[in-house]
Design a protein around this motif. Structure first.
Motif, PDB file in Angstrom:
ATOM      1  N   ALA A   1      46.461  32.679  44.314  1.00 36.70           N
ATOM      2  CA  ALA A   1      47.772  32.368  44.872  1.00 36.70           C
ATOM      3  C   ALA A   1      48.771  32.077  43.760  1.00 36.70           C
ATOM      4  O   ALA A   1      49.940  32.445  43.836  1.00 36.70           O
ATOM      5  N   ARG A   2      48.267  31.430  42.710  1.00 32.54           N
ATOM      6  CA  ARG A   2      49.175  31.111  41.601  1.00 32.54           C
ATOM      7  C   ARG A   2      49.743  32.367  40.964  1.00 32.54           C
ATOM      8  O   ARG A   2      50.870  32.382  40.469  1.00 32.54           O
ATOM      9  N   ILE A   3      48.949  33.398  40.959  1.00 29.89           N
ATOM     10  CA  ILE A   3      49.448  34.643  40.365  1.00 29.89           C
ATOM     11  C   ILE A   3      50.615  35.145  41.192  1.00 29.89           C
ATOM     12  O   ILE A   3      51.662  35.543  40.663  1.00 29.89           O
ATOM     13  N   VAL A   4      50.437  35.146  42.497  1.00 31.33           N
ATOM     14  CA  VAL A   4      51.495  35.671  43.366  1.00 31.33           C
ATOM     15  C   VAL A   4      52.735  34.812  43.296  1.00 31.33           C
ATOM     16  O   VAL A   4      53.855  35.294  43.186  1.00 31.33           O
ATOM     17  N   LEU A   5      52.511  33.507  43.360  1.00 25.54           N
ATOM     18  CA  LEU A   5      53.649  32.593  43.445  1.00 25.54           C
ATOM     19  C   LEU A   5      54.153  32.186  42.073  1.00 25.54           C
ATOM     20  O   LEU A   5      55.051  31.354  41.988  1.00 25.54           O
ATOM     21  N   MET A   6      53.573  32.749  41.025  1.00 20.57           N
ATOM     22  CA  MET A   6      53.980  32.414  39.653  1.00 20.57           C
ATOM     23  C   MET A   6      53.934  30.907  39.438  1.00 20.57           C
ATOM     24  O   MET A   6      54.855  30.308  38.922  1.00 20.57           O
ATOM     25  N   ASP A   7      52.833  30.321  39.910  1.00 19.32           N
ATOM     26  CA  ASP A   7      52.560  28.899  39.667  1.00 19.32           C
ATOM     27  C   ASP A   7      53.625  27.981  40.256  1.00 19.32           C
ATOM     28  O   ASP A   7      53.938  26.938  39.711  1.00 19.32           O
TER      29      ASP A   7
ATOM     30  N   ASP B   1      50.383  41.502  48.579  1.00 17.85           N
ATOM     31  CA  ASP B   1      50.549  40.710  47.348  1.00 17.85           C
ATOM     32  C   ASP B   1      49.288  39.928  47.062  1.00 17.85           C
ATOM     33  O   ASP B   1      48.748  39.940  45.958  1.00 17.85           O
ATOM     34  N   PHE B   2      48.858  39.217  48.102  1.00 23.59           N
ATOM     35  CA  PHE B   2      47.695  38.365  47.900  1.00 23.59           C
ATOM     36  C   PHE B   2      46.478  39.191  47.531  1.00 23.59           C
ATOM     37  O   PHE B   2      45.723  38.848  46.627  1.00 23.59           O
ATOM     38  N   LEU B   3      46.287  40.284  48.240  1.00 23.87           N
ATOM     39  CA  LEU B   3      45.070  41.056  48.045  1.00 23.87           C
ATOM     40  C   LEU B   3      44.967  41.596  46.630  1.00 23.87           C
ATOM     41  O   LEU B   3      43.927  41.493  45.986  1.00 23.87           O
ATOM     42  N   PHE B   4      46.074  42.120  46.117  1.00 18.93           N
ATOM     43  CA  PHE B   4      45.994  42.692  44.773  1.00 18.93           C
ATOM     44  C   PHE B   4      45.815  41.595  43.716  1.00 18.93           C
ATOM     45  O   PHE B   4      45.069  41.760  42.751  1.00 18.93           O
ATOM     46  N   ALA B   5      46.502  40.491  43.913  1.00 21.14           N
ATOM     47  CA  ALA B   5      46.314  39.384  42.964  1.00 21.14           C
ATOM     48  C   ALA B   5      44.882  38.869  43.041  1.00 21.14           C
ATOM     49  O   ALA B   5      44.248  38.587  42.019  1.00 21.14           O
ATOM     50  N   PHE B   6      44.387  38.761  44.257  1.00 21.57           N
ATOM     51  CA  PHE B   6      43.027  38.260  44.443  1.00 21.57           C
ATOM     52  C   PHE B   6      42.019  39.192  43.791  1.00 21.57           C
ATOM     53  O   PHE B   6      41.019  38.756  43.201  1.00 21.57           O
ATOM     54  N   GLN B   7      42.301  40.479  43.896  1.00 17.92           N
ATOM     55  CA  GLN B   7      41.394  41.456  43.293  1.00 17.92           C
ATOM     56  C   GLN B   7      41.262  41.190  41.794  1.00 17.92           C
ATOM     57  O   GLN B   7      40.152  41.104  41.266  1.00 17.92           O
ATOM     58  N   ILE B   8      42.402  41.054  41.134  1.00 14.36           N
ATOM     59  CA  ILE B   8      42.381  40.805  39.698  1.00 14.36           C
ATOM     60  C   ILE B   8      41.645  39.506  39.389  1.00 14.36           C
ATOM     61  O   ILE B   8      40.785  39.453  38.502  1.00 14.36           O
ATOM     62  N   GLN B   9      41.990  38.483  40.141  1.00 13.47           N
ATOM     63  CA  GLN B   9      41.410  37.177  39.857  1.00 13.47           C
ATOM     64  C   GLN B   9      39.901  37.173  40.072  1.00 13.47           C
ATOM     65  O   GLN B   9      39.157  36.631  39.268  1.00 13.47           O
ATOM     66  N   PHE B  10      39.478  37.772  41.158  1.00 16.91           N
ATOM     67  CA  PHE B  10      38.071  37.686  41.517  1.00 16.91           C
ATOM     68  C   PHE B  10      37.213  38.609  40.654  1.00 16.91           C
ATOM     69  O   PHE B  10      36.171  38.226  40.146  1.00 16.91           O
ATOM     70  N   TYR B  11      37.685  39.831  40.487  1.00 17.98           N
ATOM     71  CA  TYR B  11      36.857  40.786  39.771  1.00 17.98           C
ATOM     72  C   TYR B  11      36.775  40.451  38.294  1.00 17.98           C
ATOM     73  O   TYR B  11      35.736  40.577  37.655  1.00 17.98           O
ATOM     74  N   TYR B  12      37.888  40.016  37.726  1.00 18.40           N
ATOM     75  CA  TYR B  12      37.923  39.756  36.285  1.00 18.40           C
ATOM     76  C   TYR B  12      37.931  38.257  35.979  1.00 18.40           C
ATOM     77  O   TYR B  12      38.535  37.834  34.992  1.00 18.40           O
ATOM     78  N   SER B  13      37.261  37.446  36.813  1.00 14.12           N
ATOM     79  CA  SER B  13      37.368  35.985  36.633  1.00 14.12           C
ATOM     80  C   SER B  13      37.091  35.544  35.212  1.00 14.12           C
ATOM     81  O   SER B  13      37.875  34.803  34.620  1.00 14.12           O
ATOM     82  N   GLU B  14      35.938  35.952  34.693  1.00 15.21           N
ATOM     83  CA  GLU B  14      35.581  35.468  33.362  1.00 15.21           C
ATOM     84  C   GLU B  14      36.568  35.949  32.318  1.00 15.21           C
ATOM     85  O   GLU B  14      36.961  35.208  31.420  1.00 15.21           O
ATOM     86  N   PHE B  15      36.951  37.222  32.469  1.00 16.89           N
ATOM     87  CA  PHE B  15      37.914  37.779  31.522  1.00 16.89           C
ATOM     88  C   PHE B  15      39.199  36.967  31.542  1.00 16.89           C
ATOM     89  O   PHE B  15      39.746  36.609  30.495  1.00 16.89           O
ATOM     90  N   LEU B  16      39.664  36.664  32.731  1.00 16.03           N
ATOM     91  CA  LEU B  16      40.914  35.925  32.839  1.00 16.03           C
ATOM     92  C   LEU B  16      40.805  34.541  32.235  1.00 16.03           C
ATOM     93  O   LEU B  16      41.772  34.026  31.654  1.00 16.03           O
ATOM     94  N   ASP B  17      39.631  33.930  32.363  1.00 16.10           N
ATOM     95  CA  ASP B  17      39.478  32.607  31.741  1.00 16.10           C
ATOM     96  C   ASP B  17      39.670  32.698  30.244  1.00 16.10           C
ATOM     97  O   ASP B  17      40.362  31.868  29.629  1.00 16.10           O
ATOM     98  N   SER B  18      39.050  33.723  29.643  1.00 20.73           N
ATOM     99  CA  SER B  18      39.209  33.890  28.200  1.00 20.73           C
ATOM    100  C   SER B  18      40.660  34.178  27.846  1.00 20.73           C
ATOM    101  O   SER B  18      41.191  33.669  26.862  1.00 20.73           O
ATOM    102  N   VAL B  19      41.303  35.011  28.655  1.00 18.56           N
ATOM    103  CA  VAL B  19      42.702  35.352  28.374  1.00 18.56           C
ATOM    104  C   VAL B  19      43.554  34.097  28.422  1.00 18.56           C
ATOM    105  O   VAL B  19      44.440  33.902  27.585  1.00 18.56           O
ATOM    106  N   ALA B  20      43.263  33.241  29.387  1.00 15.82           N
ATOM    107  CA  ALA B  20      44.038  31.993  29.486  1.00 15.82           C
ATOM    108  C   ALA B  20      43.909  31.180  28.229  1.00 15.82           C
ATOM    109  O   ALA B  20      44.886  30.638  27.705  1.00 15.82           O
TER     110      ALA B  20
END
Lengths: 326, 636
Positions: free
Chosen positions: A121-127, A138-157
């Motif tokens: 949700a934070r991705i969609v709502l820009m925090d 909106d939600f579905l595509f953001a959720f896709q990125i978040q869920f599929y690439y969870s670990e990757f996104l943690d490192s990116v953060a």
């Protein structure tokens, strides 16, 4: 089958890369759990059904979260299942809150963690204002990125945080004047003027990340494409760009393009049939359970009832084939 | 000279008889009568309607007994101190503002001061023989300075400005007291009047019998009027007065009959009964209210406790959960944000009770209400078939929904006619939880109160309920009728979910999920009947009765969090075993594979060597033949 690359990998690595063991373990576990029921119609048939459902992507339905996120294929199947089941909600045009989307997720996976949905949700709502309503796509595509690439996104953060505070984890520290300046520019924080981090620098770090780690990450070329138009970006801006990028969506292969998100003619047909059936059911007097047997689940009849149901099922329209990802 | 009109003599006060005396009293007219008149009417003098503005000086008439000044314009009582034999003085209808100038009239028995402008009763100290005192039509606000008039029989204070009656002690001879047309709201001291027989209170402001309660204690009273008071309009007026004043003979100028008395007594008894009954009812209601408040408080504590654990576990000074048994008034200050069920009066009330219940079960006609999780146990009670059969509505308040789910099978069996379920403050947070309601026999109406049930904030909650519980054909949700369109919309939104859940699951999953659901439903039955789970025939029979819904959605179940985690725990062992088992298999397989690969690698070389060895062996045919024969003979 006997391609040289395949033979080049040692056994365990090969098995691990394809997650074969995960499925084998899970299959045996399911077998143990439902021993009495399965023994009725044979173990061979069970394994056939199990792996068929893995291929079709229905194996993750109503399973616990630890299994759903275990392999990339599971994640993709889950995303797809979520899309198919709740596409109608999106089609109806309802805007829902993060909590409600989470509820829908929980209908398919009872212990899905709230954290992930919140991050999506934070991705969609820009925090910003987490109680806002979001559209289905909106939600579905953001959720896709978040869920599929969870670990990757943690490192990116983590990388983003580092860059923001001036530390560059990837460049070797060479004490020349130019690189010093280069590094320190974000740290000086010319407040208000420069937000986020520089795109090209960010991309370099990401590329290193993708090389270093084996878990799934988006194809670097596509990431570069996503970053090509901007000079600077924020973390959530980057994620938003990822979620909206068609190429990445296609590379994932779970969901159709944004334009086609609401299209699923076969399912719509099935839905119409269901709606008609429910109309007829409602107009006729609903019968009470006093008359058992009509919908009753007697053991000997149950098999037939189930068989009737499963034979009436429509084969999944998009035959999801598990393709090896290069 | 002038004579009074009572003798029908012509009045002639002007002219000759007024002598202007050179003394200081010369402003007053001096009255003189002819000696004939003096002899004829020696004891009475009437100066009615003489347009007098002052009392004239009356000389030489010191034996006068009756004096009449009616209908004049006299403003002060003066110049009569010499008439010490006066018995009756009539100053009706003048403009007197103050009672004065009477201190020498010790024989006065009748004093008529009606229709003047007197504001205060005063200066009557020496009139100890007064028999009749008439002060009607004045501006008197207070009864005072008459306590010495022990011979007074009649006192008229009608049409004054009295707001209450008291200070009547000492009037030991009073038989009639007229207080009509005042603003009296309460009456006191009447029981101190030993001779009072007639009391006129018409046209005042008396509204309850309590304000005149002293009348009940006056044994001498026989005649009383209340007409024109608010009290006379009440439905209970007559019999209350009669019941409280048994000594009365006349009320509002009408004789009281025996019949009326009897009726009064009967009615009064009925009133008493009703009051007792309503008192009991209100006590019960109060107790109920306090119990509910207590349950609400416990619920709030519980929710806060959970919230505190969830949000900040290291804050030491947060609202620490307190033992509910020790609730006293001081804890109210610790929860400033609590609204809703708590009452400011709770503080006082709780201190008055020694034992406060922690749950409440209430049956009210067709509604069974349960407050607090302790109430769920009451479903185990032996309900009479009649009572249980009448219940059509069951309401849950301040109970966790997950706990309610566990007793739904009991509800189904014990209260077969319950068609309307109400949930308030039950922590319904997910759509999934509605799946649990599918196991009931039938629901016609569902009411989910927004208070304490966040699920109501979701846009789609009603449609989900209609979809999942479509086999109930519900009539109303939260008071609004369910329309055909609603049902269709529900089907449209979630129909695919049902389709996926039933047709796309592999068979073994279907069986296992449905099996779980059945097993849970059986859990209660088996526990109550004490049967072992292994008896399959019984299960079959029960399954006919318990499951009656669409196959389509039957797989959408709800497992409470606790059960779910329990299940996951149970599976852990199996998972571990599977892991090691598969690992062993994999090890075996890889070993074999390795050996196979190794063999594949070595084989060409091995084959060549084998062939070479063989070729070398048979190079010399003769020696080879000999060798073979040798080997054969050796074998034998």
């Amino acid at each position: 089958m006997l391609s040289p690359e395949r033979l080049a990998l040692p056994d365990y690595e090969y098995l691990a890369q394809r997650h074969v063991l995960t499925y084998m373990e899970d299959a045996v576990c399911q077998l143990l759990e439902n021993r009495e029921d399965i023994s009725q119609y044979g173990i061979a048939r069970f394994f056939t059904e199990y792996f068929n459902s893995v291929c079709q992507g229905t194996h993750i339905l109503f399973r616990e979260f630890s299994f759903v996120q275990a392999t990339p294929h599971n994640r993709v199947s889950f995303l797809r299942a979520f899309w198919r089941c709740f596409r109608t909600v999106g089609k109806n045009g309802d805007l829902l809150t993060m909590k409600e989307y989470h509820c829908l997720l929980q209908l398919l996976c009872p212990d899905f963690p709230l954290e992930l949905t919140q991050k999506a949700a934070r991705i969609v709502l820009m925090d910003d204002a987490m109680d806002c309503l979001m559209s289905f796509s909106d939600f579905l595509f953001a959720f896709q990125i978040q869920f599929y690439y969870s670990e990757f996104l943690d490192s990116v953060a983590a990388i983003y945080e580092n860059l923001l505070s001036g530390k560059n984890p990837n460049t070797v520290i060479v004490p020349t004047s130019s690189s010093g300046q280069h590094r320190q520019r974000p740290a000086l924080g010319e407040a208000g003027m420069l937000e986020g981090v520089e795109a090209s620098l960010f991309y370099q770090c990401l590329e290193n990340l993708c090389d270093r780690h084996k878990y799934s990450c988006p194809p670097p070329a596509l990431v570069k494409e996503a970053l090509s138009n901007v000079q600077r970006l924020t973390f959530y801006g980057f994620l938003m760009a990822l979620s909206k990028h068609h190429g990445i969506n296609q590379a994932l292969g779970a969901l159709p393009d944004k334009g086609d998100l609401m299209h699923d003619p076969a399912m719509d047909e099935e839905l119409e049939r269901l709606v008609v059936r429910s109309k007829l059911h409602r107009t006729s007097r609903p019968h009470r359970a006093k008359e058992p047997g009509a919908f009753g689940f007697q053991r000997r009849e149950k098999q037939e009832a189930l068989e009737r149901v499963s034979s009436a099922s429509v084969p999944t329209p998009y035959h999801y084939r598990w393709e090896p990802r290069e | 000279m002038a004579r009074t009109p009572s003798n029908k003599q012509p009045i002639n006060l002007r002219g000759d008889h007024i002598n202007l005396v050179s003394s200081s009293l010369s402003s007053f007219p001096i009255l003189q009568r002819s000696s004939e008149e003096k002899i004829l009417y020696s004891d009475r003098l009437s100066l009615e309607r003489q347009k007098l503005t002052v009392c004239p000086i009356i000389n030489g008439e010191d034996h006068l007994r009756l004096l009449n000044f009616q209908h004049n314009f006299i403003t002060r009582i003066q110049n009569i101190s010499n008439l010490q034999k006066l018995i009756s003085l009539d100053l009706y209808d003048n403009q007197i503002e103050e009672i004065s100038g009477l201190s020498t009239l010790r024989c006065l028995r009748v004093l008529l001061l009606g229709k003047n402008r007197i504001k205060k009763i005063s200066n009557l100290e020496n009139l100890k023989s007064l028999d009749v005192l008439d002060l009607h039509g004045n501006q008197i606000t207070k009864i005072e300075n008459i306590n010495h008039l022990c011979e007074l029989r009649v006192l008229n204070l009608a049409r004054n400005f009295l707001s209450h009656v008291d200070n009547l002690n000492g009037l030991d001879s009073l038989t009639e007291l007229n207080l009509r047309h005042n603003q009296i709201t309460f009456v006191r001291d009447v029981d101190n009047l030993p001779c009072l027989q007639h009391l006129f209170l018409s046209f005042n402001n008396i509204s309850s019998f309590d304000s005149v309660s002293c009348l009940a204690d006056s044994s001498s009273l026989s005649d009383i009027t209340f007409d024109g008071n608010p009290i006379a309009q009440e439905s209970w007026y007559k019999h209350t007065v009669l019941q409280n004043m048994m000594q009365l003979r006349q009320l509002d100028m009408k004789r009281i009959t025996e019949e009326e008395r009897r009726m009064a007594s009967v009615l009064a008894k009925k009133e008493e009964e009703k009051k007792r009954e309503s008192h009991k009812q209100s006590l019960l209601k109060e107790k109920k209210r306090l119990t509910i408040n207590n349950v609400a408080r416990q619920w709030d504590l519980q929710q806060q406790r959970v919230a505190n654990i969830a949000t900040n576990e290291d804050r030491k000074d947060s609202d620490s959960p307190q033992d509910p048994c020790q609730i006293d008034g001081s804890t109210l200050s610790a929860f400033p944000e609590e609204t809703g069920p708590l009452d400011s009066g709770l503080n006082n009330a709780l201190q008055g009770l020694s034992v406060v219940d922690t749950y409440l079960v209430e049956v009210d006609g067709d509604t069974l209400s349960l407050y607090g999780s302790g109430a769920l146990e009451s479903l185990d009670r032996n309900w009479s078939v009649q009572t249980a059969g009448m219940i059509t509505t069951v309401s849950f308040t301040f109970i966790e929904f997950d706990e309610i789910v566990q007793v739904l099978p009991k509800l189904k069996i014990k209260f077969p006619n319950s068609l309307h379920l109400k949930f308030k403050e039950t922590n319904l947070v997910m759509l999934q939880q509605f799946n649990a309601l599918a196991q009931l026999r039938r629901i016609d109406q569902l009411t989910i109160d927004p208070q304490g049930n966040p699920v109501v904030n979701f846009t789609l909650w009603k449609y989900y309920v209609l979809f999942r519980l479509s086999h109930f054909s519900m009539q109303k949700i939260n008071g609004t009728e369910v329309t055909q369109n609603d049902m269709i919309m529900a089907e449209r939104l979630f129909g695919i979910l049902a389709h996926v859940a039933s047709s796309e699951l592999p068979q073994y999953r279907l069986i296992s999920i449905l099996g779980d659901a059945r097993k849970k439903q059986f859990r209660y039955l088996l526990e109550s009947k004490g049967k072992k789970p292994g008896i399959i025939n019984e299960e079959n029979n029960d399954s006919k009765r318990l499951v009656g819904e669409n196959t389509n959605r039957a797989t959408l179940n709800y497992t409470t969090r606790d059960f779910y985690n329990e299940k996951l725990e149970e599976i852990k062992e199996k998972k571990k075993f599977c892991k090691t088992y598969i690992e062993d298999l994999v090890k075996e397989a890889t070993e074999i594979n390795m050996k196979n690969e190794a063999l594949q690698k070595l084989w060409p070389q091995m084959f060549i060597e084998l062939v070479r060895d063989a070729v070398i062996e048979i190079r010399n045919k003769n020696s080879y033949m000999k060798l073979c024969l040798q080997q054969i003979t050796d074998q034998k």
